[in-house]
Design a protein around this motif. Sequence first.
Motif, PDB file in Angstrom:
ATOM      1  N   UNK A 176       0.845  -1.191   0.000  1.00 22.60           N
ATOM      2  CA  UNK A 176       0.000   0.000   0.000  1.00 22.60           C
ATOM      3  C   UNK A 176       0.885   1.248   0.000  1.00 22.60           C
ATOM      4  N   UNK A 177       0.649   2.156  -0.950  1.00 23.87           N
ATOM      5  CA  UNK A 177       1.378   3.425  -0.982  1.00 23.87           C
ATOM      6  C   UNK A 177       0.622   4.428  -0.125  1.00 23.87           C
ATOM      7  N   UNK A 178       1.279   4.911   0.908  1.00 25.85           N
ATOM      8  CA  UNK A 178       0.649   5.869   1.829  1.00 25.85           C
ATOM      9  C   UNK A 178       1.032   7.291   1.408  1.00 25.85           C
ATOM     10  N   UNK A 179       0.027   8.093   1.128  1.00 24.65           N
ATOM     11  CA  UNK A 179       0.224   9.437   0.586  1.00 24.65           C
ATOM     12  C   UNK A 179      -0.308  10.456   1.585  1.00 24.65           C
ATOM     13  N   UNK A 180       0.549  11.362   2.031  1.00 24.89           N
ATOM     14  CA  UNK A 180       0.130  12.414   2.957  1.00 24.89           C
ATOM     15  C   UNK A 180       0.049  13.741   2.223  1.00 24.89           C
ATOM     16  N   UNK A 181      -1.014  14.485   2.478  1.00 28.28           N
ATOM     17  CA  UNK A 181      -1.139  15.841   1.967  1.00 28.28           C
ATOM     18  C   UNK A 181      -0.803  16.802   3.093  1.00 28.28           C
ATOM     19  N   UNK A 182       0.187  17.640   2.860  1.00 30.65           N
ATOM     20  CA  UNK A 182       0.574  18.609   3.878  1.00 30.65           C
ATOM     21  C   UNK A 182       0.571  20.003   3.266  1.00 30.65           C
ATOM     22  N   UNK A 183       0.463  20.984   4.112  1.00 26.08           N
ATOM     23  CA  UNK A 183       0.437  22.364   3.656  1.00 26.08           C
ATOM     24  C   UNK A 183      -0.256  23.212   4.698  1.00 26.08           C
ATOM     25  N   UNK A 218      -8.517   4.876   2.475  1.00 27.79           N
ATOM     26  CA  UNK A 218      -7.981   3.845   1.587  1.00 27.79           C
ATOM     27  C   UNK A 218      -8.765   3.817   0.271  1.00 27.79           C
ATOM     28  N   UNK A 219      -8.061   3.573  -0.832  1.00 28.30           N
ATOM     29  CA  UNK A 219      -8.741   3.358  -2.109  1.00 28.30           C
ATOM     30  C   UNK A 219      -7.791   2.605  -3.034  1.00 28.30           C
ATOM     31  N   UNK A 220      -8.318   2.145  -4.155  1.00 31.32           N
ATOM     32  CA  UNK A 220      -7.534   1.372  -5.112  1.00 31.32           C
ATOM     33  C   UNK A 220      -7.768   1.930  -6.503  1.00 31.32           C
ATOM     34  N   UNK A 221      -6.696   1.991  -7.291  1.00 29.57           N
ATOM     35  CA  UNK A 221      -6.818   2.472  -8.667  1.00 29.57           C
ATOM     36  C   UNK A 221      -5.845   1.705  -9.550  1.00 29.57           C
ATOM     37  N   UNK A 222      -6.358   1.148 -10.623  1.00 22.61           N
ATOM     38  CA  UNK A 222      -5.549   0.392 -11.590  1.00 22.61           C
ATOM     39  C   UNK A 222      -4.731  -0.698 -10.905  1.00 22.61           C
ATOM     40  N   UNK A 223      -5.360  -1.350  -9.903  1.00 22.79           N
ATOM     41  CA  UNK A 223      -4.717  -2.461  -9.223  1.00 22.79           C
ATOM     42  C   UNK A 223      -3.758  -2.076  -8.121  1.00 22.79           C
ATOM     43  N   UNK A 225      -3.042  -0.257  -4.493  1.00 22.87           N
ATOM     44  CA  UNK A 225      -3.735   0.179  -3.281  1.00 22.87           C
ATOM     45  C   UNK A 225      -3.026   1.406  -2.702  1.00 22.87           C
ATOM     46  N   UNK A 226      -3.826   2.351  -2.230  1.00 19.59           N
ATOM     47  CA  UNK A 226      -3.311   3.590  -1.643  1.00 19.59           C
ATOM     48  C   UNK A 226      -4.043   3.876  -0.328  1.00 19.59           C
ATOM     49  N   UNK A 227      -3.408   4.697   0.494  1.00 20.06           N
ATOM     50  CA  UNK A 227      -4.091   5.340   1.608  1.00 20.06           C
ATOM     51  C   UNK A 227      -3.723   6.817   1.552  1.00 20.06           C
ATOM     52  N   UNK A 342      -0.222   8.797 -11.211  1.00 14.42           N
ATOM     53  CA  UNK A 342       0.934   8.227 -11.925  1.00 14.42           C
ATOM     54  C   UNK A 342       2.269   8.768 -11.420  1.00 14.42           C
ATOM     55  N   UNK A 343       2.324  10.058 -11.058  1.00 10.45           N
ATOM     56  CA  UNK A 343       3.573  10.613 -10.526  1.00 10.45           C
ATOM     57  C   UNK A 343       3.830  10.068  -9.120  1.00 10.45           C
ATOM     58  N   UNK A 344       2.773   9.890  -8.328  1.00 12.79           N
ATOM     59  CA  UNK A 344       2.915   9.261  -7.010  1.00 12.79           C
ATOM     60  C   UNK A 344       3.533   7.877  -7.158  1.00 12.79           C
ATOM     61  N   UNK A 345       3.028   7.098  -8.118  1.00 11.23           N
ATOM     62  CA  UNK A 345       3.576   5.756  -8.343  1.00 11.23           C
ATOM     63  C   UNK A 345       5.059   5.834  -8.705  1.00 11.23           C
TER      64      UNK A 345
END
Length: 440
Positions: A176-183, A218-223, A225-227, A342-345
């Motif tokens: 699972x790729x964990x993505x944080x939004x900060x700002x 959590x969600x999934x896109x193009x196979x 998994x992300x959070x 795609x850039x996250x990946x």
Amino acid sequence: MARPILAIVGRPNVGKSTIFNRIIGDRLAIVEDKPGITRDRLYGIGEWLNREFSVIDTGGIEIEGEDEILKSVRMQAELAIEEADVIVFMVDAKAGVTGADQEVAQMLFRSRKPVVLAVNKVDNIQRQDDIYEFYSLGFGDPIGISGAHGIGIGDMLEAASEHFPEEHDEEYGDEVIKVALIGRPNVGKSSLVNAILGEDRVIVSDQAGTTRDAIDTPFERDGQKYVIIDTAGMRKRGKVYENTEKYSVMRAMKAIERADVVLVVINGEEGIIEQDKHIAGYAHEAGKAAIFVVNKWDVVEKDDKTMHQFTQKIRDHFLFMTYAPVLYVSARTTARVQKLMPVVNQVAEQHTMRVQTHVLNDVVSDAVMFNPPPTDKGKRLRINYATQVSVKPPTFVFFVNEPDMMHFSYERYLENKIRAAFGFEGTPIRLFTRRKSDDE
């Protein structure tokens, strides 16, 4: 796993910043015998008995107007109570119990958070008797410490660590790729989450700071998994809290620690401010992959040069993060939002990339041949070999004859050569030098 959070609370000029520096082992907070001198650095990493924890120094709040010490102390305590797992309540042995101390004590009692009472400036054995009056604050045995001489810091941390939450494994797997939004508040983080997901999963408001806690989605896109971890805004309202936006950094750090990829969201309409640099700097120091996301680009008046000029401003302001790609989006219209994942990946993959040792050393040998290492008093730095020792972030160790001769500029040169050869777009890389032993 998120680190436990220890907050240092107390009225001005009791020595909070000195203790903060003692704990984190660095002089990141400015120390001066003047109330309210602490400015920017409020957050550091300490370690006790092989367990890392986060430290908050609440000394940096500036209040407009005169004679507002009690208001300042009250605000510090409220912010710390909100964030911390355990609080070090610091008082001054020389001054004795003051009205401001009693004010903070009452707030801490109401919070029901664990509190360790530390009596600072107990610099010698004669001062030890001065701690007894602090029993009146009602927090049990006071611990005498001296920030100036480093006395009693271990006893204080031992008492605090007894209240750290139990360690537990990360709730998401490595896939699972964990993505944080900060700002900073009101850059559109929650709106951007909704645009990525394509649905209103996070409450969005025009008022800054409406996200109350970090939210995992959590969600999934193009196979894959992300959070997505959306960081919280400020809970409190009013002028006092508007003057302390820097405290949004504390919540951002919680998300950064858990993330693989950090989206540094910038308000394209307002441009870059100093706080953006602080928040991004924590992501860099934590070794996380990062992407600059310029939001609200739809409302920016622009021509064919505007995007290039804004990107150059980002590069100029964030010299320490030239590796991070820049994307321009509008959460409101969803323009270019589809380019984000795609850039996250891509940067997540670069963040975990490994380089074979023999290939790495071919690159290093070519770099050394093209630009030899520096000399000092007739002696030259010799790089015997290099190897990658870890990922997240990619970390390399150079075995050399004299580690002290590895100048920062030459280290940067080697980093640039490694990036040119292998990419590592979107991720910091770490370089360390070690003396080559005879049996290596």
